[in-house]
Each structure stands twice: as C-alpha cells, then as structure tokens.
Design a protein around this motif. Structure first.
Motif, PDB file in Angstrom:
ATOM      1  N   CYS A  29      -7.912  12.985  44.765  1.00  0.00           N
ATOM      2  CA  CYS A  29      -6.493  13.219  45.007  1.00  0.00           C
ATOM      3  C   CYS A  29      -6.056  14.427  44.197  1.00  0.00           C
ATOM      4  CB  CYS A  29      -5.655  11.991  44.623  1.00  0.00           C
ATOM      5  SG  CYS A  29      -5.652  11.608  42.862  1.00  0.00           S
ATOM      6  N   GLY A  90      -0.802   8.972  44.134  1.00  0.00           N
ATOM      7  CA  GLY A  90      -0.712   9.256  45.565  1.00  0.00           C
ATOM      8  C   GLY A  90      -1.881   8.760  46.386  1.00  0.00           C
ATOM      9  N   LYS A  92      -2.409   5.538  47.104  1.00  0.00           N
ATOM     10  CA  LYS A  92      -1.868   4.441  47.922  1.00  0.00           C
ATOM     11  C   LYS A  92      -2.817   3.245  48.047  1.00  0.00           C
ATOM     12  CE  LYS A  92       1.799   6.885  48.766  1.00  0.00           C
ATOM     13  NZ  LYS A  92       2.904   6.786  47.808  1.00  0.00           N
ATOM     14  N   ASP A  97       1.553  -0.331  42.421  1.00  0.00           N
ATOM     15  CA  ASP A  97       2.751  -0.074  41.621  1.00  0.00           C
ATOM     16  C   ASP A  97       3.541  -1.349  41.335  1.00  0.00           C
ATOM     17  OD1 ASP A  97       3.629  -0.576  44.176  1.00  0.00           O
ATOM     18  OD2 ASP A  97       4.921   1.194  44.329  1.00  0.00           O
TER      19      ASP A  97
END
Length: 287
Positions: A29, A90, A92, A97
């Motif tokens: 990422c 980022g 995912k 989270d």
C-alpha cells in the motif's frame, strides 16, 4: 526503488521538515514517512547521522513532527530524523478500525503471521529492511549508513527496542519514552500478539524486548528508558519497564531508567525530555 512523492515541506530551525509518500512492497500500500533535514544537510560535504523515530498507538507520522519540538535539537546536533507511519493504511481489512489498540494505527512494528493480517501488517520488515534501505538510497548523498539510531514512544518504544535487539548492529543507539517493555505480560501486548501472531507464545517472545535482551549477543548497546511516574498506563501495568531493567541486569546489558515524577504519557512529557534523548544519541552517533 519506488519513486518518492513529496507531500509537504516546511522550513524549521534552519532545516526542512518534509513528508514523502511511496508505494511499499512489504505492506502493499502507499505509505507516508517524515524526514527532517537539518541545516547541515544543505550543501555540506559531510554525511550526517540518522535517527528513526517510531510513534505509538493511534498515531501517524504527523504526531511527533508537530508536537515534540525535536527539530530544534536535531538542528543543533546535525541529525537527520525519519518517522514512519505506525501501520499500513488504506488496505481495508475487515474490522481493522474497530479498536484503537489493534489494526489501523496499531501495527506494533512486527511481522504478522495470522490471516488476514499477514499480507499487509509487516511493519517489522518495512521498518528494518524496506524503509531503512530506501532512506540510505534516496538520501545517500547526506546519510551516513554507519551512524543510525532509533527511538520511539509507547508502542513505538517497543518497536525501537525490538528492532535493535532483533537486528544487532543495524542501529548504534536506542532510547524510548514510556515503551511497552514486556508485551507478552500486559493486556496491550496479549491482544496484539494473539491477533497478529496467533496462539503460539513461542512466536510472541521473538517480538518482546524483555525476552530478546536475555539472548542479545550483538555489539555493545546501552538502553535508555524514559518513564513518567504519573503515566496511567505505567500504573496500570501496560508498560512494565522494571521487567526489562531486571532482564538487562541479569545478562549485563547496560540500561538507564529515568523515572520522571509527575509526568504522564503525553507529548507534553516527551517535549520536556526530547533534548536529553538527542544528547544521548549524539554522543554515541558522533563519537
């Protein structure tokens, strides 16, 4: 080497506080990192020492550069300072989270082995291989590869200690503010290690400074630990610096523990003593 993209640049104490992004092969990422280039980096022939700074839970690369006031001391000593982000961002992963102390902003500077984290959560290799080498290549005209130190705060203090002990000789100096010293024995560590590494506790000790120091056989090393006595995470037994001190003394590894009366876990505390840490690193890196 992947290209660096400049995100920001601000003049600060005669040097420049910059943030770059790049595509990480380890984490798969885009990642940001900060780098402070002191005034001595501009046009000088001499190569400069480097300190990596690792931030704690919930942080990005921004917290240290905007809150600690370190740039004054880095400029005085002529030290480059690099600060990675604390975890992949980022990518995912489902539920990454949901809690503040696991997942996003809580990578623990280890290489995860448990799915679904193992593909991206490789902060140990990212820091000590990919980013370490990237800095030396991209800034090779000003970085002295033989003079590299590391420091960190809380989870990042854990990361700094573990990085030094797992990679003998890679870093010449190390210090930590309120580090998680014995994660196999505290709630934060048990949660992170079981989540990232699985239930096999023989894998946990490979990422625990208190356990690693017992078998350290690298170049001479002094550990500097700074701890606020008024830190609620210290009194709640999340940090356990005394366990690390006891382990160091059992094998003759020099360790300094500064217990600071009344200070907490915050950047108000870090900014108070960051100058002492730069003095400590400078004596070793500029010797």
């Amino acid at each position: 080497m992947d290209a660096l993209e400049l995100v920001s640049s601000n003049k600060c104490f005669g040097g420049y506080q910059k943030v770059y992004s790049h595509e990480s092969s380890e984490l798969k990422c885009k990642m940001n990192f900060s780098i402070y280039l002191p005034p001595q980096a501009d046009g000088g022939d001499a190569k400069l020492p480097v300190i990596f700074y690792l931030s704690g839970l919930t942080c990005t690369e921004q917290n240290f550069i905007s809150k600690s006031g370190f740039q004054k001391y880095a400029a005085e000593h002529g030290i480059i300072v690099v600060g990675p982000d604390t975890s992949p961002r980022g990518v995912k992963i489902p539920n990454d989270d949901e809690s503040w102390d696991f997942g996003v902003s809580a990578g623990f500077y280890l290489d995860a082995e448990k799915e679904p984290w193992s593909k991206n959560y490789r902060m140990g290799s990212y820091l000590n291989k990919e980013l370490y080498e990237l800095i030396q290549k991209a800034f090779g005209n000003i970085v002295d590869p033989s003079r590299v130190g590391i420091m960190g705060h809380s989870m990042g203090g854990h990361g700094a200690l573990v990085s030094v002990l797992r990679n003998p000789g890679l870093y010449k100096s190390v210090s930590a503010f309120a580090p998680i010293c014995n994660p196999v024995a505290c709630p934060w560590g048990v949660k992170a290690f079981s989540g990232y590494l699985g239930d096999d506790k023989s894998k946990w000790v490979e990422w625990d400074a208190t356990e690693l120091v017992k078998k350290y056989d690298g170049p001479p090393l002094t550990l500097l630990i700074d701890q606020g006595a008024g830190d609620k995470f210290y009194t709640e037994k999340q940090l356990l610096p005394e366990n690390l001190v006891e382990a160091c003394r059992s094998v003759g590894v020099p360790v300094i523990l500064n217990l600071r009366d009344g200070y907490d876990h915050s950047y108000y505390y870090i900014s108070t003593y960051i100058g002492e840490h730069f003095d400590f690193h400078a004596k070793i890196l500029k010797a």
